[in-house]
Scaffold this motif. Structure first.
Motif: not given
Length: 288
Positions: A222, A227, A247, A254, A256-258, A260-261, A264, A271
């Protein structure tokens, strides 16, 4: 660089101390897996090393341990599609022009590649994986996920299963694979990067944060070029440093990818393994 909370085993290579520890690792891992909660996810990620070049070496044993480049004639403007590790040690990389590869490694053997044989090798590997678990996902021609959740009491610890799979795939297909073991697909994939080439590595359950803390942030799925460049501007270089960011800030920076990061970076990897293949009643391999 060494990472905490990780077990490694390699079939060969300069790290002979790793090989000598493999028996002790197996005993410890078997003991620990039996004490895990039955619902603890046990995911394997298998990556065939230098897939197209390995197919050629499997078909032509005389090419083993030689620098092999898949991509056509070095006098053409073809691109290198794959190359063996012997060629990579001489500076050859997938994506470069074949003529450039020939300058880096004049003794390399250039072959056009065999897509039919490659698909056949992939099918052979998928069948071997289905012998272990019905929950497998083929994510690309050389990339596979296996879900062992709930099966380790029957099959043994996930690390040992990974080693057996690697050995069996080599014995029956002559294809070298690297296996990563983790509590989710992304963590298993990250573990596999440490096992390359031809090894097995695991991120221990419950120690995901310890592993991720010192991992360079560019290795986190990601984190692409854009990024990564933005994180570098904020002096965020490791996943541990990324985990300190809220968050809200990551989402504002970023989108929505923020989010996810953020998950992670904290070791949350939920997943699912999406079942992609199964065997029908007459033993034929069927893609879903």
């Amino acid at each position: 660089r060494s990472y905490p909370a990780t077990y490694l085993a390699h079939p060969r290579g300069p790290a002979s101390h790793i090989c000598s520890c493999s028996v002790r690792v197996h005993i410890m891992m078997a003991h620990r897996d039996e004490r895990l909660d039955p619902h603890t996810r046990r995911i394997l990620h298998l990556d065939v090393d230098a897939f197209l070049a390995s197919v050629e070496q499997a078909l032509h044993p005389e090419l083993r341990d030689r620098p092999v480049v898949v991509g056509g004639s070095p006098t053409s403007r073809n691109l290198v599609m794959s190359c063996s590790y012997a060629a990579r040690r001489r500076g050859v990389r997938p994506g470069m022009f074949a003529s450039q590869a020939a300058r880096h490694c004049p003794e390399a053997v250039f072959v056009p590649g065999d897509s039919k044989a490659a698909n056949q090798k992939r099918e052979e590997i998928v069948r071997l994986l289905l012998d272990v678990s019905p929950r497998i996902q083929v994510t690309s021609i050389d990339d596979f996920l296996v879900d062992l959740t709930g099966s380790t009491r029957l099959l043994g610890c996930a690390f040992t299963v990974a080693e057996r799979l690697r050995a069996r795939i080599w014995e029956q297909t002559h294809m070298p694979v690297t296996v990563g073991v983790g509590t989710g697909p992304i963590l298993a994939r990250l573990a596999g990067k440490l096992g390359k080439p031809g090894g097995v590595a695991e991120i221990l359950p419950g120690h995901e944060r310890a592993f991720l803390t010192c991992l360079p942030v560019r290795h986190l799925p990601g984190v692409g070029h854009k990024v990564g460049h933005a994180l570098q501007r904020f002096s965020i270089r490791t996943v541990g440093e990324l985990a300190l960011v809220s968050r809200e800030v990551l989402f504002a920076s970023f989108g929505p990818i923020g989010l996810t990061l953020h998950d992670r970076a904290h070791g949350r990897d939920d997943d699912p393994v999406q079942i992609s293949h199964h065997l029908n009643a007459v033993g034929e391999l069927v893609a879903r």
